[in-house]
Write a protein that holds these residues in place. Structure first.
Motif, PDB file in Angstrom:
ATOM      1  N   HIS A 260      -5.795  -7.887   4.584  1.00 38.73           N
ATOM      2  CA  HIS A 260      -5.108  -8.886   3.748  1.00 38.73           C
ATOM      3  C   HIS A 260      -6.018  -9.443   2.666  1.00 38.73           C
ATOM      4  O   HIS A 260      -5.556  -9.852   1.607  1.00 38.73           O
ATOM      5  CB  HIS A 260      -4.514 -10.011   4.611  1.00 38.73           C
ATOM      6  CG  HIS A 260      -5.499 -10.737   5.463  1.00 38.73           C
ATOM      7  ND1 HIS A 260      -5.677 -10.478   6.801  1.00 38.73           N
ATOM      8  CD2 HIS A 260      -6.381 -11.726   5.168  1.00 38.73           C
ATOM      9  CE1 HIS A 260      -6.605 -11.284   7.296  1.00 38.73           C
ATOM     10  NE2 HIS A 260      -7.052 -12.043   6.322  1.00 38.73           N
ATOM     11  N   HIS A 263      -5.674  -7.878  -0.730  1.00 40.53           N
ATOM     12  CA  HIS A 263      -4.401  -7.973  -1.451  1.00 40.53           C
ATOM     13  C   HIS A 263      -4.014  -9.394  -1.828  1.00 40.53           C
ATOM     14  O   HIS A 263      -3.226  -9.587  -2.743  1.00 40.53           O
ATOM     15  CB  HIS A 263      -3.283  -7.367  -0.599  1.00 40.53           C
ATOM     16  CG  HIS A 263      -3.445  -5.888  -0.388  1.00 40.53           C
ATOM     17  ND1 HIS A 263      -3.073  -4.958  -1.334  1.00 40.53           N
ATOM     18  CD2 HIS A 263      -3.980  -5.186   0.627  1.00 40.53           C
ATOM     19  CE1 HIS A 263      -3.353  -3.743  -0.887  1.00 40.53           C
ATOM     20  NE2 HIS A 263      -3.918  -3.852   0.292  1.00 40.53           N
ATOM     21  N   ASP A 268      -1.886 -17.246  -3.067  1.00 42.82           N
ATOM     22  CA  ASP A 268      -0.814 -16.893  -2.139  1.00 42.82           C
ATOM     23  C   ASP A 268      -0.543 -17.966  -1.097  1.00 42.82           C
ATOM     24  O   ASP A 268       0.388 -17.832  -0.305  1.00 42.82           O
ATOM     25  CB  ASP A 268      -1.118 -15.543  -1.477  1.00 42.82           C
ATOM     26  CG  ASP A 268      -1.025 -14.408  -2.486  1.00 42.82           C
ATOM     27  OD1 ASP A 268       0.093 -14.150  -2.936  1.00 42.82           O
ATOM     28  OD2 ASP A 268      -2.058 -13.828  -2.859  1.00 42.82           O
ATOM     29  N   ARG A 288     -11.530 -11.024  -4.319  1.00 43.20           N
ATOM     30  CA  ARG A 288     -10.695  -9.907  -3.858  1.00 43.20           C
ATOM     31  C   ARG A 288     -11.106  -8.618  -4.563  1.00 43.20           C
ATOM     32  O   ARG A 288     -11.243  -7.569  -3.934  1.00 43.20           O
ATOM     33  CB  ARG A 288      -9.216 -10.204  -4.133  1.00 43.20           C
ATOM     34  CG  ARG A 288      -8.291  -9.089  -3.653  1.00 43.20           C
ATOM     35  CD  ARG A 288      -6.950  -9.143  -4.353  1.00 43.20           C
ATOM     36  NE  ARG A 288      -7.124  -9.101  -5.807  1.00 43.20           N
ATOM     37  CZ  ARG A 288      -6.190  -9.465  -6.684  1.00 43.20           C
ATOM     38  NH1 ARG A 288      -5.030  -9.909  -6.254  1.00 43.20           N
ATOM     39  NH2 ARG A 288      -6.419  -9.395  -7.984  1.00 43.20           N
ATOM     40  N   ARG A 292     -12.605  -5.172  -2.993  1.00 44.50           N
ATOM     41  CA  ARG A 292     -12.022  -3.852  -3.254  1.00 44.50           C
ATOM     42  C   ARG A 292     -13.095  -2.876  -3.743  1.00 44.50           C
ATOM     43  O   ARG A 292     -13.144  -1.731  -3.292  1.00 44.50           O
ATOM     44  CB  ARG A 292     -10.923  -3.962  -4.325  1.00 44.50           C
ATOM     45  CG  ARG A 292      -9.653  -4.594  -3.809  1.00 44.50           C
ATOM     46  CD  ARG A 292      -8.594  -4.688  -4.898  1.00 44.50           C
ATOM     47  NE  ARG A 292      -7.279  -4.869  -4.287  1.00 44.50           N
ATOM     48  CZ  ARG A 292      -6.137  -4.506  -4.850  1.00 44.50           C
ATOM     49  NH1 ARG A 292      -6.125  -3.963  -6.077  1.00 44.50           N
ATOM     50  NH2 ARG A 292      -4.997  -4.681  -4.227  1.00 44.50           N
ATOM     51  N   LEU A 335      -0.912  -1.355   3.809  1.00 44.66           N
ATOM     52  CA  LEU A 335      -1.804  -2.016   2.848  1.00 44.66           C
ATOM     53  C   LEU A 335      -2.902  -1.060   2.380  1.00 44.66           C
ATOM     54  O   LEU A 335      -3.380  -1.174   1.241  1.00 44.66           O
ATOM     55  CB  LEU A 335      -2.408  -3.281   3.474  1.00 44.66           C
ATOM     56  CG  LEU A 335      -1.406  -4.413   3.732  1.00 44.66           C
ATOM     57  CD1 LEU A 335      -2.088  -5.601   4.415  1.00 44.66           C
ATOM     58  CD2 LEU A 335      -0.726  -4.875   2.438  1.00 44.66           C
ATOM     59  N   LYS A 338      -1.292   1.027  -0.222  1.00 42.52           N
ATOM     60  CA  LYS A 338      -1.127   0.237  -1.450  1.00 42.52           C
ATOM     61  C   LYS A 338      -2.408   0.266  -2.275  1.00 42.52           C
ATOM     62  O   LYS A 338      -2.359   0.286  -3.510  1.00 42.52           O
ATOM     63  CB  LYS A 338      -0.733  -1.198  -1.077  1.00 42.52           C
ATOM     64  CG  LYS A 338      -0.234  -2.036  -2.243  1.00 42.52           C
ATOM     65  CD  LYS A 338       0.400  -3.324  -1.722  1.00 42.52           C
ATOM     66  CE  LYS A 338       0.623  -4.323  -2.853  1.00 42.52           C
ATOM     67  NZ  LYS A 338       1.568  -3.821  -3.871  1.00 42.52           N
ATOM     68  N   LEU A 339      -3.551   0.304  -1.592  1.00 43.38           N
ATOM     69  CA  LEU A 339      -4.821   0.427  -2.320  1.00 43.38           C
ATOM     70  C   LEU A 339      -4.870   1.762  -3.058  1.00 43.38           C
ATOM     71  O   LEU A 339      -5.420   1.857  -4.168  1.00 43.38           O
ATOM     72  CB  LEU A 339      -6.011   0.332  -1.362  1.00 43.38           C
ATOM     73  CG  LEU A 339      -6.280  -1.018  -0.695  1.00 43.38           C
ATOM     74  CD1 LEU A 339      -7.488  -0.908   0.234  1.00 43.38           C
ATOM     75  CD2 LEU A 339      -6.517  -2.111  -1.731  1.00 43.38           C
ATOM     76  N   GLU A 342      -2.746   1.519  -6.095  1.00 47.68           N
ATOM     77  CA  GLU A 342      -3.327   0.662  -7.126  1.00 47.68           C
ATOM     78  C   GLU A 342      -4.654   1.221  -7.633  1.00 47.68           C
ATOM     79  O   GLU A 342      -5.387   0.542  -8.360  1.00 47.68           O
ATOM     80  CB  GLU A 342      -3.464  -0.775  -6.590  1.00 47.68           C
ATOM     81  CG  GLU A 342      -2.078  -1.381  -6.362  1.00 47.68           C
ATOM     82  CD  GLU A 342      -2.083  -2.764  -5.732  1.00 47.68           C
ATOM     83  OE1 GLU A 342      -3.163  -3.355  -5.578  1.00 47.68           O
ATOM     84  OE2 GLU A 342      -0.979  -3.246  -5.398  1.00 47.68           O
ATOM     85  N   PHE A 402       3.271 -11.157   4.481  1.00 44.18           N
ATOM     86  CA  PHE A 402       3.826  -9.962   3.829  1.00 44.18           C
ATOM     87  C   PHE A 402       5.310  -9.773   4.138  1.00 44.18           C
ATOM     88  O   PHE A 402       5.894  -8.777   3.720  1.00 44.18           O
ATOM     89  CB  PHE A 402       3.027  -8.718   4.245  1.00 44.18           C
ATOM     90  CG  PHE A 402       1.589  -8.760   3.809  1.00 44.18           C
ATOM     91  CD1 PHE A 402       1.245  -8.626   2.469  1.00 44.18           C
ATOM     92  CD2 PHE A 402       0.571  -8.957   4.730  1.00 44.18           C
ATOM     93  CE1 PHE A 402      -0.078  -8.685   2.053  1.00 44.18           C
ATOM     94  CE2 PHE A 402      -0.765  -9.021   4.325  1.00 44.18           C
ATOM     95  CZ  PHE A 402      -1.092  -8.877   2.981  1.00 44.18           C
ATOM     96  N   TRP A 405       7.806  -8.010   1.774  1.00 42.45           N
ATOM     97  CA  TRP A 405       7.171  -6.954   0.979  1.00 42.45           C
ATOM     98  C   TRP A 405       7.728  -5.603   1.422  1.00 42.45           C
ATOM     99  O   TRP A 405       8.118  -5.418   2.568  1.00 42.45           O
ATOM    100  CB  TRP A 405       5.657  -6.931   1.206  1.00 42.45           C
ATOM    101  CG  TRP A 405       4.897  -8.054   0.569  1.00 42.45           C
ATOM    102  CD1 TRP A 405       5.264  -9.373   0.541  1.00 42.45           C
ATOM    103  CD2 TRP A 405       3.632  -7.965  -0.084  1.00 42.45           C
ATOM    104  NE1 TRP A 405       4.280 -10.107  -0.087  1.00 42.45           N
ATOM    105  CE2 TRP A 405       3.272  -9.266  -0.478  1.00 42.45           C
ATOM    106  CE3 TRP A 405       2.750  -6.912  -0.356  1.00 42.45           C
ATOM    107  CZ2 TRP A 405       2.081  -9.546  -1.149  1.00 42.45           C
ATOM    108  CZ3 TRP A 405       1.564  -7.186  -1.015  1.00 42.45           C
ATOM    109  CH2 TRP A 405       1.236  -8.483  -1.421  1.00 42.45           C
ATOM    110  N   LEU A 407       6.435  -1.943   1.905  1.00 41.92           N
ATOM    111  CA  LEU A 407       5.195  -1.164   1.944  1.00 41.92           C
ATOM    112  C   LEU A 407       5.526   0.314   2.135  1.00 41.92           C
ATOM    113  O   LEU A 407       6.473   0.676   2.832  1.00 41.92           O
ATOM    114  CB  LEU A 407       4.288  -1.652   3.082  1.00 41.92           C
ATOM    115  CG  LEU A 407       3.689  -3.047   2.903  1.00 41.92           C
ATOM    116  CD1 LEU A 407       2.847  -3.428   4.116  1.00 41.92           C
ATOM    117  CD2 LEU A 407       2.837  -3.140   1.631  1.00 41.92           C
TER     118      LEU A 407
END
Lengths: 426, 326
Positions: A260, A263, A268, A288, A292, A335, A338-339, A342, A402, A405, A407
């Motif tokens: 988490h 992201h 948030d 963040r 990453r 998640l 999702k990386l 992105e 989340f 969301w 995913l």
């Protein structure tokens, strides 16, 4: 049982494998890739074309709430949730009730996990008795009972001499010390990152220095003692930089981050969203992004769930009174993908951080699809999407920011020691 | 989701009053104008208004505060509402009842409005999210987060003395870190277009990144006071006067206490405010508290008008039969 998974895209980052091929399993282990080994006849063949076949995920930090907090979740409920999420190995920190500072507790957890049969549950033993930060736990006995390392489960050890002795003693027995760095005074009473959101909402702040001051002390003690240390759940750019420098100097240290943190940010927290109340707190976008980059560069070798399921009442109070932590087994794979979407990591890299990376840190033979390895396998449909809502969560804990969301990535088959522990169609 | 969405109805009108943050200038001006219209009743120059006749207002105080509770009570009574005072710190929660259980029990008594004071930031908003839909929630102070009616009575006081906000310089002095009043004042001043908002305090009494709230930061009182039109002094809790935040009350007074000499650095017609209760000789010299520039007692009076206005507006938005006052 002999199983062949046919025609999937098999990704085994530990060996740089990424190919559409068949995977053969016999006697609970990986028997071969590609052409079936001589004499191998599958009792069951699964067409997994269009699916990704990867090692079962290894999660470095998951609270299963048993023993001691069965009103939140149980070993059976959460290992089932793990299987449904492609996770086959979980590491439990020792802050159960009773604390994992006696071999009997280790044995009892092992029995319950085996009875449930959904996932491999590894435990960290306590570093200090009762996590009290004063008396060393019986680490040698805990190791013999099967603990994969020792730690204080995020409970600070304020006395630096005790920490030095604990590191010396752990390393005498070849145990890695698992640390979650948090200075007790700088974090006391804190509810959120000490930044603009805490300023606006009137929440008590936890400065980045709460993390870096602790990392700094522990690094000094690692340097002094030669102990091997793993820093879990980093939250700040500065801590990652400190550990990267220490590694460059040759210190035996490693680190992980909770998914988490890659992201979400302090923003948030929205208007006091209790599901975003976590420790260490969500920090700035700059932090963040540095986390990453740390994951991409391999300074951060593992991503964990930091799973902390709660009963609804734990979050049904004003923000500052809520128990921190989020339910996270369900979202770990999504998640990570999702990386990939992105552009942070490629797919094999993302899988590595939740398989081979954490397995290497633990020194266990899971996390790979090499011939002879335990057949812990995750098969998922990479193009399928899943809307996270209370009905689709496998964990008993529904406390996740989340919710709502969508995913990518739906697990369709999970094998543990070659045995299907979860399957579904998409 | 905009920060204030839960306190607004589908037409963008107030249905709760939880925080100033995220409101529009028109919301604040409506409250101020309504408070002016009600000030005759508030100040007992006119008889009670029947506006909230038949409505029940519950003062739900999880933290003791006689003076804030009293002004809410007076405001409700002057609008002809029935008032119930519930002091929770001495009742249910000590018996293990959860906050939501307490709310459920009181809402079952057919009431229309909760006035909530709670020690935890976000508590009023939490209650507003979980309360039965027919009940309006007014935040009478939640932790360090917000005290929106205090901010509005401060704005009423400033507007009465200064008129427009655009050309004003306002200094907020003292313990901003722990102050819900400061946070709400900062939002209100910025929404109303105040020329410059300053905070003045040592770093130990300022939140991290306080500048992002839209203020200029001063650590030196004399610099911070120079040329200001309004000085808002904050209360310093006794337990914070000596420890890791500050060395002593006397050093605090020497560095940050408002004296007549220091006030002379401000505009000649500057006004001095304080949300009370005052620690004389700590935040301010008695000569300033009781001096000609002090508008502290006016603030108290305006508090009743503002709270009447907010109650009338919020319940009026929910019940179209509630009309503008007589």
């Amino acid at each position: 049982m002999r199983i062949t998974l046919q025609g999937g895209r098999v990704i085994d980052p530990a060996h740089g494998l990424d190919a559409v091929t068949d995977l053969h399993i016999a006697d609970g282990r990986i028997a071969g890739l590609g052409a079936a080994p001589a004499g191998f006849i599958a009792e069951r063949s699964c067409d997994v074309s269009g699916r990704i076949v990867c090692p079962g995920l290894v999660d470095l930090c998951a609270r299963l709430r048993e023993p001691g907090a069965e009103h939140k979740a149980t070993i059976a409920s959460e290992t089932h949730a793990a299987a449904a999420s492609g996770i086959t190995t979980l590491v439990m920190p020792p802050d159960t009730d009773p604390v994992i500072d006696e071999t009997a507790v280790v044995e009892s957890i092992r029995r319950r996990a085996q009875a449930a049969g959904f996932a491999r549950v590894l435990v960290l033993g306590a570093l200090t008795r009762g996590l009290g930060g004063e008396v060393l736990a019986e680490m040698a006995a805990l190791k013999e009972a099967g603990c994969v390392g020792v730690g204080n489960a995020g409970v600070p050890v304020p006395n630096s001499m005790v920490m030095k002795r604990a590191m010396e003693y752990a390393s005498s027995h070849g145990l890695t010390v698992f640390l979650t760095p948090m200075d007790p005074w700088l974090s006391a009473g804190g509810q959120a990152h000490d930044g603009q959101v805490a300023a606006r909402l009137g929440l008590a702040g936890i400065p980045v220095a709460a993390e870096t001051a602790a990392v700094g002390r522990e690094l000094a003690l690692v340097e002094e003692t030669g102990a091997r240390a793993h820093f879990g759940r980093l939250s700040s750019a500065r801590a990652v930089a400190m550990i990267a420098r220490a590694r460059d100097r040759g210190l035996p240290v490693s680190c992980d981050v909770a998914a988490h943190q890659l992201h979400l940010t302090e923003v948030d927290l929205g208007r006091f969203d209790a599901d975003a109340h976590v420790l260490p707190p969500l920090r700035t976008a700059r932090d963040r992004d540095a986390l990453r980059r740390g994951v991409a560069a391999g300074v951060i070798e593992a991503v964990c769930s930091d799973h902390q399921p709660h009963e609804p009442d734990a979050k049904l109070v004003p923000f500052g009174d809520t128990e921190p932590g989020l339910s996270a087994l369900d979202t770990l794979l999504g998640l990570m993908l999702k990386l990939v979407d992105e552009g942070v990591l490629d797919l094999p890299g993302a899988i590595e951080r939740v398989t081979a990376g954490p397995a290497r840190l633990l020194g266990i033979e899971a996390g790979t699809l090499a011939v002879g390895a335990p057949a812990d396998v995750c098969v998922f449909a990479p193009g399928a999407h899943r809307l996270l809502d209370a009905r689709t969560l496998a964990s008993r804990g529904h406390n996740t920011p989340f919710l709502g969301w969508e995913l990518r990535g739906v697990v369709t088959l999970t094998l543990l020691d070659g045995r299907p522990v979860y399957q579904r169609e998409v | 989701m905009t920060p204030s969405s839960i306190q607004l109805d589908a037409d963008g009108r107030l249905r709760h009053f939880l925080t100033v943050e995220g409101l529009k200038r028109r919301h604040l001006v409506e409250i101020l104008d309504r408070a002016e219209a009600l000030s005759g009743v508030a100040e007992r120059r006119m008889t009670k208004s029947p506006t909230l006749h038949g409505k029940t207002v519950v003062n739900l105080f999880f933290e003791n505060s006689t003076r804030t509770r009293t002004t809410f009570e007076l405001a409700a009574k002057r609008l002809s509402a029935d008032v119930l005072n519930v002091n929770i710190s001495t009742s249910s929660t000590h018996k293990g009842e959860t906050l939501l259980d307490t709310i459920r029990n009181i809402e079952a008594m057919q009431v229309d409005m909760f006035v909530v004071r709670h020690a935890v930031s976000g508590a009023a908003e939490f209650i507003a999210r979980h309360v039965a839909p027919h009940i309006a929630v007014l935040n009478a102070g939640d932790g360090r987060h917000a005290h929106p009616t205090q901010a509005m009575l401060d704005m009423m006081t400033i507007r009465r003395h200064k008129g427009e906000f655009a050309n004003l310089r306002v200094a907020i002095v003292g313990d901003v870190l722990h102050s819900r009043v400061a946070r709400s004042d900062i939002h209100a001043l910025n929404i109303l277009g105040t020329g410059e908002v300053r905070v003045v305090a040592p770093k130990t009494l300022l939140p991290a990144d306080v500048g992002t709230l839209g203020v200029h930061v001063f650590h030196d009182l004399e610099h911070g006071l120079r040329g200001v039109d309004v000085v808002i002094m904050l209360r310093l809790q006794r337990e914070r006067m000596s420890g890791a935040l500050l060395p002593s009350a006397s050093e605090y007074f020497q560095q940050y206490g408002l004296t007549a000499e220091r006030l002379a650095l401000a505009q000649p017609d500057a006004i001095v405010m304080h949300p009370g209760p005052i620690n004389r000789g700590v935040e301010m010299d008695s000569a300033v508290v009781d001096g000609p520039r002090s508008v502290i007692l006016e603030q108290v009076t305006h508090g009743i008008a503002v709270r009447m206005a907010v109650m009338a507006i919020v319940l009026g938005n929910r019940h179209p039969d509630i009309t503008e006052e007589t």
